[in-house]
Write a protein that holds these residues in place. Structure first.
Motif, PDB file in Angstrom:
ATOM      1  N   GLN A   1       1.654  -9.154   1.568  1.00 49.01           N
ATOM      2  CA  GLN A   1       2.792  -8.522   0.878  1.00 49.01           C
ATOM      3  C   GLN A   1       2.486  -8.361  -0.618  1.00 49.01           C
ATOM      4  O   GLN A   1       2.770  -7.325  -1.223  1.00 49.01           O
ATOM      5  CB  GLN A   1       4.025  -9.398   1.063  1.00 49.01           C
TER       6      GLN A   1
ATOM      7  N   ASP B   1      -3.230   2.858   2.022  1.00 50.83           N
ATOM      8  CA  ASP B   1      -2.770   1.479   2.206  1.00 50.83           C
ATOM      9  C   ASP B   1      -3.945   0.574   2.616  1.00 50.83           C
ATOM     10  O   ASP B   1      -4.191  -0.463   1.987  1.00 50.83           O
ATOM     11  CB  ASP B   1      -1.671   1.469   3.279  1.00 50.83           C
TER      12      ASP B   1
ATOM     13  N   TRP C   1     -10.036  -3.898   7.409  1.00 52.27           N
ATOM     14  CA  TRP C   1      -9.149  -2.968   6.690  1.00 52.27           C
ATOM     15  C   TRP C   1      -9.890  -1.674   6.327  1.00 52.27           C
ATOM     16  O   TRP C   1      -9.322  -0.580   6.396  1.00 52.27           O
ATOM     17  CB  TRP C   1      -8.545  -3.628   5.455  1.00 52.27           C
TER      18      TRP C   1
ATOM     19  N   ALA D   1      -2.213  -1.880  -3.004  1.00 52.28           N
ATOM     20  CA  ALA D   1      -2.190  -0.858  -1.948  1.00 52.28           C
ATOM     21  C   ALA D   1      -1.061   0.152  -2.120  1.00 52.28           C
ATOM     22  O   ALA D   1      -1.217   1.318  -1.739  1.00 52.28           O
ATOM     23  CB  ALA D   1      -2.109  -1.532  -0.575  1.00 52.28           C
ATOM     24  N   ALA D   2       0.074  -0.255  -2.695  1.00 50.09           N
ATOM     25  CA  ALA D   2       1.222   0.669  -2.809  1.00 50.09           C
ATOM     26  C   ALA D   2       0.857   1.925  -3.589  1.00 50.09           C
ATOM     27  O   ALA D   2       1.229   3.041  -3.194  1.00 50.09           O
ATOM     28  CB  ALA D   2       2.404  -0.039  -3.482  1.00 50.09           C
TER      29      ALA D   2
ATOM     30  N   ARG E   1      -0.132  -5.644  -0.993  1.00 52.05           N
ATOM     31  CA  ARG E   1       0.468  -4.307  -0.802  1.00 52.05           C
ATOM     32  C   ARG E   1       1.184  -3.884  -2.085  1.00 52.05           C
ATOM     33  O   ARG E   1       1.129  -2.721  -2.475  1.00 52.05           O
ATOM     34  CB  ARG E   1       1.463  -4.339   0.355  1.00 52.05           C
TER      35      ARG E   1
ATOM     36  N   ILE F   1      -5.841  -2.419   0.432  1.00 54.27           N
ATOM     37  CA  ILE F   1      -5.904  -3.816   0.898  1.00 54.27           C
ATOM     38  C   ILE F   1      -7.358  -4.282   0.939  1.00 54.27           C
ATOM     39  O   ILE F   1      -7.682  -5.377   0.459  1.00 54.27           O
ATOM     40  CB  ILE F   1      -5.208  -3.961   2.271  1.00 54.27           C
TER      41      ILE F   1
END
Length: 332
Positions: A173, A209, A300, A180-181, A176, A213
């Motif tokens: 989380q 995304d 990933w 990644a966001a 992200r 990551i």
């Protein structure tokens, strides 16, 4: 430039997208100007001209170019993405009390925390102006959500970073949010303005995304395995700064009561002594957590490449595919 450098996928992408990237850089310089507060361009230029790879804006241009986009909104949105990124860097360095970024003194060190925070705020405002100029509510929605997720990730990291209760789900989380966001939003908006269909837009978002990551997991792993000259960080900086990253989270999950007490002392309480970093590395070695973290990064990267299967064949798509490999190739 030697023959080897141009083989790096982000360099090949920079060459393929050079005219668009030049337009982005021109727009960035124009929009970071301030008639009334000369400190704004001074601070911004220090970061913007620091020679970063411009990876995030390049993702927006790349996504748009795959679908043959011919307008000007790709340039606006690429500049938007870079402004959001730069604003978060300015704020991060204040929060982390950092003294160096990309091998140079940070803005908060050269000027002060107040300047860094306020100039970061200015860049966020500029980024919203640029988004609005596209006239697309959907683009606005995507980038506003990304901005909120980034801020949320930073706040979550503040509370989770030294809490041994932080598990892999919370770590993900944070990643992200932190990384990644913006990767995901950067690729997604490139598809949206180009009129890509919903499945393709989703594929671009999923690519960004997963790439983001993988990128962050590799960064966290290089902190324990990297070459300081190449990474610009000293090995073990995250440990010294009491940051719970994936290799440590995996070691804590398997720790004996005695080992857990070690992690509590060094990470939660921050009472570190000579030899603690070596002991931490021994524990990670004992449970194979560095190898397990490497496997996660590769997984990933593989997801990022798989997402691209729904995107039309194009030389830039191939570069995005190679970029996913390159991000994890830093581990070799």
């Amino acid at each position: 430039m030697d023959g080897n450098t141009i083989t790096k996928p982000h360099d090949r992408m920079a060459t393929a997208l050079a005219p668009r990237m030049d337009a982005v850089n021109t727009l960035i310089r124009r929009r970071m100007a301030s008639e009334h507060a000369p400190r704004i361009p001074e601070v911004t230029a220090h970061l913007v001209e620091a020679g970063g790879k411009r990876l995030r804006p390049m993702l927006t241009l790349a996504a748009a170019s795959i679908f043959g986009y011919e307008g000007e909104d790709d340039v606006r949105l690429a500049a938007t993405v870079e402004f959001i990124h730069t604003a978060t860097l300015l704020h991060d360095d204040v929060v982390d009390e950092s003294a160096q970024r990309r091998g140079r003194p940070t803005a908060n060190l050269l000027w002060d925390n107040k300047s860094s925070v306020l100039v970061g705020d200015y860049l966020f405002a500029r980024s919203f102006q640029l988004m609005v100029e596209t006239g697309s509510l959907r683009v606005l929605d995507i980038l506003c959500n990304a901005s909120a997720t980034i801020a949320e990730g930073e706040v979550l990291q503040m509370t989770a970073a030294t809490d041994l209760g932080t598990d892999e789900a919370v770590y993900l989380q944070v990643v992200r949010g932190k990384t990644a966001a913006l990767f995901a939003a950067a690729t997604e908006v490139g598809g949206v303005i180009s009129g890509a269909d919903e499945k393709q837009v989703e594929a671009l978002r999923n690519y960004g995304d997963a790439l983001g990551i993988a990128f962050q997991i590799v960064d966290d792993l290089l902190d324990y395995q990297g070459d300081s000259a190449a990474t610009g960080k000293n090995v073990g900086d995250d440990f010294r700064e009491r940051k719970l990253t994936l290799p440590v989270i995996k070691a804590v999950a398997q720790a004996t009561p005695e080992e857990r007490a070690f992690w509590e002392r060094t990470i939660e309480k921050g009472r570190q002594e000579e030899g603690d970093l070596d002991h931490a590395l021994q524990l990670m070695e004992k449970y194979g957590t560095l190898d397990a973290t490497r496997a996660d990064a590769l997984e990933w990267a593989s997801r990022a490449k798989k997402a691209l299967e729904l995107v039309p064949a194009h030389e830039v798509r191939d570069m995005l595919h190679d970029l996913a490999d390159y991000v994890v190739a830093r581990l070799n």
